[in-house]
Design a protein around this motif. Structure first.
Motif, short mmCIF file in Angstrom:
data_model
loop_
_atom_site.label_atom_id
_atom_site.label_comp_id
_atom_site.label_asym_id
_atom_site.label_seq_id
_atom_site.Cartn_x
_atom_site.Cartn_y
_atom_site.Cartn_z
N THR A 201 0.83 -1.21 0.00
CA THR A 201 0.00 0.00 0.00
C THR A 201 0.87 1.26 0.00
O THR A 201 0.57 2.23 -0.71
N THR A 202 1.95 1.22 0.76
CA THR A 202 2.86 2.37 0.82
C THR A 202 3.40 2.70 -0.56
O THR A 202 3.42 3.87 -0.99
N LYS A 205 0.70 4.05 -2.90
CA LYS A 205 0.38 5.45 -2.59
C LYS A 205 1.46 6.38 -3.13
O LYS A 205 1.16 7.46 -3.64
N LYS A 212 -0.08 11.67 -10.03
CA LYS A 212 -0.88 12.89 -9.94
C LYS A 212 -0.01 14.13 -10.19
O LYS A 212 -0.38 15.03 -10.94
N ARG A 236 -11.38 3.66 -2.67
CA ARG A 236 -10.97 4.52 -1.55
C ARG A 236 -9.69 5.30 -1.93
O ARG A 236 -9.57 6.48 -1.67
N LEU A 237 -8.75 4.60 -2.57
CA LEU A 237 -7.51 5.27 -2.97
C LEU A 237 -7.77 6.36 -4.00
O LEU A 237 -7.20 7.45 -3.93
N ASN A 239 -10.39 8.14 -4.36
CA ASN A 239 -10.96 9.30 -3.68
C ASN A 239 -9.92 10.02 -2.84
O ASN A 239 -9.84 11.26 -2.86
N GLU A 240 -9.09 9.24 -2.13
CA GLU A 240 -8.07 9.85 -1.27
C GLU A 240 -7.11 10.72 -2.09
O GLU A 240 -6.72 11.79 -1.65
N PHE A 241 -6.75 10.24 -3.29
CA PHE A 241 -5.77 10.98 -4.09
C PHE A 241 -6.43 11.85 -5.15
O PHE A 241 -5.76 12.36 -6.05
N GLU A 242 -7.74 11.99 -5.04
CA GLU A 242 -8.52 12.81 -5.97
C GLU A 242 -8.21 12.48 -7.42
O GLU A 242 -7.89 13.35 -8.24
N GLU A 270 -19.44 5.92 -5.13
CA GLU A 270 -18.77 7.04 -4.45
C GLU A 270 -17.58 7.62 -5.23
O GLU A 270 -17.02 8.63 -4.82
#
Ligand code: AMP
Ligand code: MN
Ligand code: MN
Ligand code: MN
Length: 278
Positions: A201-202, A205, A212, A236-237, A239-242, A270
């Motif tokens: 995950t790290t 991300k 981005k 979820r990712l 959304n978190e990172f737009e 979502e």
């Protein structure tokens, strides 16, 4: 609306011609299809003609796309470009580079295999469509045809996968270059199948931050046979990172039933769908 924004034709490692692909997409009730061949836009003209020649009561929209091979931190990534201008000189020069790398790799693969008395040049001539880029699945098919392996999975496991006898380590274009080419061609850069890289995950991300920052705008939240749990994590990712969310079957062949054209799970409600940018 049924969107399928990741698919292949025989201009790369897909089994169908672009015309057959469009016919199948219509049959599968796809409303918007992106053809995204590996490092090639050569199938898009035929695909566009096939769409234009449909009876007027069938309305399928074709998105001009590509799936670029990229290297990021010594790792292979695939970056899908959607809505690209096929005439853009920067993008076309970039595609040329990756195609040249593919040609050189194929030559090195032949030589490596020949050291083991495996001769595939003739088979490959028959298998690779004349205007297509050579890919590892083509080599897999050749190995199957000469009876070296039973199926694609074994071909990768025994010959083509990382560290195996026909494996050539590759330096593709950088992530930044790929994103730049796509953006220059007016397209949307999308991280393809993030669940398939087996990143922590790290690391994932970190990749999303880089993507981005370089101008990438989307990631595939639904890809091929991804399961509900994977989809929830990717949503979820996104959304978190737009990032906008994309969806694609990564269709290669009607025989691969788990990645059938137009038959992926739905995007979760979502997320912000990538087609808001179309
Ligand atoms: P290439 O870009 O020429 O290295 O080929 C990569 C393509 O090979 C991917 O897009 C997949 O379609 C296919 N592929 C990769 N790994 C495997 C595998 N283990 N089994 C079957 N197909 C694979
Ligand atoms: Mn492929
Ligand atoms: Mn891919
Ligand atoms: Mn693909």
């Amino acid at each position: 609306m049924n969107y399928d924004l990741h698919s292949h034709s025989w201009y790369s490692d897909g089994e169908l011609s672009p015309t057959q692909l469009i016919d199948l997409a219509i049959q599968q009730k796809v409303d918007v299809l992106a053809l995204t061949d590996h490092d090639s836009i050569s199938g898009l003209q035929e695909a566009q003609n096939a769409v234009t020649n449909q009876a007027t009561n069938t309305v399928i929209k074709l998105i001009h796309g590509i799936e670029l091979s990229a290297t990021w931190n010594n790792q292979l990534l695939h970056i899908v470009g959607l809505n690209i201008d096929l005439e853009n000189p920067i993008l076309n020069a970039g595609i040329q580079q990756n195609q040249q790398r593919r040609q050189q790799r194929a030559e090195q693969m032949f030589e490596k295999l020949e050291k083991h008395d495996i001769y595939l040049r003739e088979q490959m001539n028959d298998i690779v469509y004349s205007e297509a880029v050579p890919t590892r699945p083509h080599f897999a098919q050749a190995l199957i045809q000469i009876g070296k392996v039973k199926d694609m999975r074994r071909a990768f496991k025994q010959y083509l996968g990382r560290g195996k006898i026909a494996y050539v380590p590759m330096q593709w274009a950088t992530l930044e270059e790929c994103v730049n080419w796509i953006v220059d061609a007016g397209g949307i850069a999308v991280l393809a199948h993030p669940v398939r890289y087996d990143f922590t995950t790290t690391k994932l991300k970190k990749l999303l931050v880089d993507l981005k920052q370089m101008g990438g705008q989307a990631m595939e939240v639904v890809s091929g046979n991804s399961n509900p749990q994977q989809i929830a994590i990717m949503a979820r990712l996104a959304n978190e990172f737009e990032l906008h969310a994309s969806i694609g079957s990564d269709f290669h062949s009607p025989k691969t039933s788990w990645a059938m054209l137009g038959k992926s799970r739905l995007l979760p409600k979502e997320v912000t769908p990538v087609w808001q940018l179309f």
